[in-house]
Design an enzyme around this catalytic site. Structure first.
Site, PDB file in Angstrom:
ATOM      1  N   TYR A 199       0.823  -1.207   0.000  1.00  0.00           N
ATOM      2  CA  TYR A 199       0.000   0.000   0.000  1.00  0.00           C
ATOM      3  C   TYR A 199       0.861   1.263   0.000  1.00  0.00           C
ATOM      4  CZ  TYR A 199      -3.603  -3.310   1.636  1.00  0.00           C
ATOM      5  OH  TYR A 199      -4.467  -4.369   1.788  1.00  0.00           O
ATOM      6  N   PRO A 258     -16.502  -5.697   3.217  1.00  0.00           N
ATOM      7  CA  PRO A 258     -17.842  -6.080   3.668  1.00  0.00           C
ATOM      8  C   PRO A 258     -18.935  -5.092   3.257  1.00  0.00           C
ATOM      9  CG  PRO A 258     -16.607  -5.159   5.492  1.00  0.00           C
ATOM     10  CD  PRO A 258     -15.635  -5.308   4.357  1.00  0.00           C
ATOM     11  N   LYS A 280     -17.589  -1.763  -1.646  1.00  0.00           N
ATOM     12  CA  LYS A 280     -17.211  -0.476  -2.239  1.00  0.00           C
ATOM     13  C   LYS A 280     -18.256   0.614  -1.995  1.00  0.00           C
ATOM     14  CE  LYS A 280     -14.190  -2.402  -5.795  1.00  0.00           C
ATOM     15  NZ  LYS A 280     -13.884  -2.490  -7.234  1.00  0.00           N
ATOM     16  N   GLY A 281     -18.876   0.572  -0.820  1.00  0.00           N
ATOM     17  CA  GLY A 281     -19.827   1.605  -0.445  1.00  0.00           C
ATOM     18  C   GLY A 281     -21.258   1.338  -0.858  1.00  0.00           C
ATOM     19  N   LEU A 282     -21.489   0.282  -1.633  1.00  0.00           N
ATOM     20  CA  LEU A 282     -22.848  -0.026  -2.078  1.00  0.00           C
ATOM     21  C   LEU A 282     -23.756  -0.418  -0.912  1.00  0.00           C
ATOM     22  CD1 LEU A 282     -22.036  -2.047  -5.319  1.00  0.00           C
ATOM     23  CD2 LEU A 282     -23.228   0.150  -5.220  1.00  0.00           C
ATOM     24  N   LEU A 283     -23.165  -0.959   0.152  1.00  0.00           N
ATOM     25  CA  LEU A 283     -23.946  -1.419   1.293  1.00  0.00           C
ATOM     26  C   LEU A 283     -23.882  -0.449   2.475  1.00  0.00           C
ATOM     27  CD1 LEU A 283     -23.031  -5.214   1.079  1.00  0.00           C
ATOM     28  CD2 LEU A 283     -25.187  -4.130   0.414  1.00  0.00           C
ATOM     29  N   LYS A 328     -25.433   5.687   2.231  1.00  0.00           N
ATOM     30  CA  LYS A 328     -25.441   6.794   1.284  1.00  0.00           C
ATOM     31  C   LYS A 328     -26.696   6.733   0.416  1.00  0.00           C
ATOM     32  CE  LYS A 328     -21.487   6.014  -0.752  1.00  0.00           C
ATOM     33  NZ  LYS A 328     -20.293   6.181  -1.615  1.00  0.00           N
TER      34      LYS A 328
END
Length: 302
Positions: free
Chosen positions: A51, A198, A201-204, A207
């Site tokens: 990273y 988990p 990528k922010g879908l869950l 927002k």
């Protein structure tokens, strides 16, 4: 914050850890996120030598050096940056692992790593040599335990059979249930799963839907499928937010040692830890979530 045992080790990690890849490279900001995570009860921090070309390890090291023994530190090895930084090459050799760990220790400002993970792996690797490297590092006291980060079934089976790994990091969420196929075998070997991604990528997260769907789908889900599914998920259980549903779904399985969402903002740390502290899912809610989502499988020959 509840803790779970990683495999048969004496590592007891908070149910939510911090995936450090998203910290960024601004020192004060990165350290403030780690401070907030510790304040919220997180004791498990996961980084990698890959990273930000090692900068991530350096920032984590600066943030934790005065409280090293209060937390569990995990990092990864196996990807070798080229000299011109044009990319990296896969190198699971014993020589590279034993040299790379020295550099990680230096960047992390510590003399030991709690969990050292192979950052990938293929069935063509000299797996016995890789395992030998990790076992020698354990005997030397440089690492306490080791694991792998892999989604390849054949690689996973090799390490479960041949090594003393305590964990397998896998991408796992309501939208990527592929690991569930392997949970019984992993549990049979007394190994824990660390769930990365988990929140898909922010879908869950919580927002607004229109902000989450600025994508070209996710895995085998098209954007239209995602729109319909996410709308359904928002109405599954009024007592849980979307983030709570997502993280509690993963934690429903006792083979899961920890979920490790990333965070680039302080508020994300607060929201994620609050979600883990919410009430566990009822069996009815859990089964409904399973019914609504796909259960794809991995390519068995990977």
């Amino acid at each position: 914050m509840k803790k779970r045992q990683l495999g048969q080790s004496d590592l007891y990690v908070s149910e939510i850890g911090l995936g450090c890849m998203s910290l960024g490279t601004e020192e004060n900001h990165a350290i403030s996120i780690i401070d907030k995570a510790l304040e919220q009860g997180i004791n498990y921090f996961d980084t990698a030598d890959l990273y930000d070309r090692g900068v991530n390890e350096e920032l984590v090291g600066k943030a934790i050096k005065h409280r090293r023994h209060d937390l569990i530190l995990a990092t990864k090895v196996g990807n070798h940056w080229r000299e011109d930084y044009s990319g990296w090459d896969w190198d699971p050799s014993k020589t590279y692992i034993k040299e790379a760990v020295k550099q990680s220790l230096k960047r992390l400002q510590t003399d030991y790593i709690d969990l050292y993970q192979l950052h990938g792996g293929t069935i063509e690797d000299q797996i016995d040599e890789t395992i030998e490297a990790f076992e020698e590092l354990k005997k030397e006291g440089v690492i306490r335990y080791y694991g792998i980060s892999s989604i390849r079934p054949n690689v996973i089976k090799e390490y479960l059979t041949k090594s003393s790994i305590v964990s397998i990091m896998m991408q796992y969420s309501l939208l990527d249930r592929r690991p569930e196929e392997w949970f019984p075998l992993i549990k049979e070997h007394n190994v824990s799963v660390i769930a990365r991604g988990p929140l898909a990528k922010g879908l869950l997260t919580d927002k607004p839907l229109d902000l989450k769907l600025q994508t070209n789908g996710y895995l085998s889900y098209s954007n239209d499928e995602l729109k319909a599914l996410l709308t359904e998920l928002e109405n599954v259980d009024s007592s849980h937010s979307m983030t709570e549903l997502a993280l509690q779904y993963c934690l429903y399985h006792d083979v899961i040692g920890a979920v490790i969402p990333g965070a680039s903002k302080l508020q994300q740390v607060i929201e994620n830890t609050s979600a883990v502290l919410s009430d566990p899912l009822t069996r009815q809610t859990y089964e409904l979530l399973q019914k609504l989502t796909k259960k794809d499988t991995y390519n068995q020959h990977r």
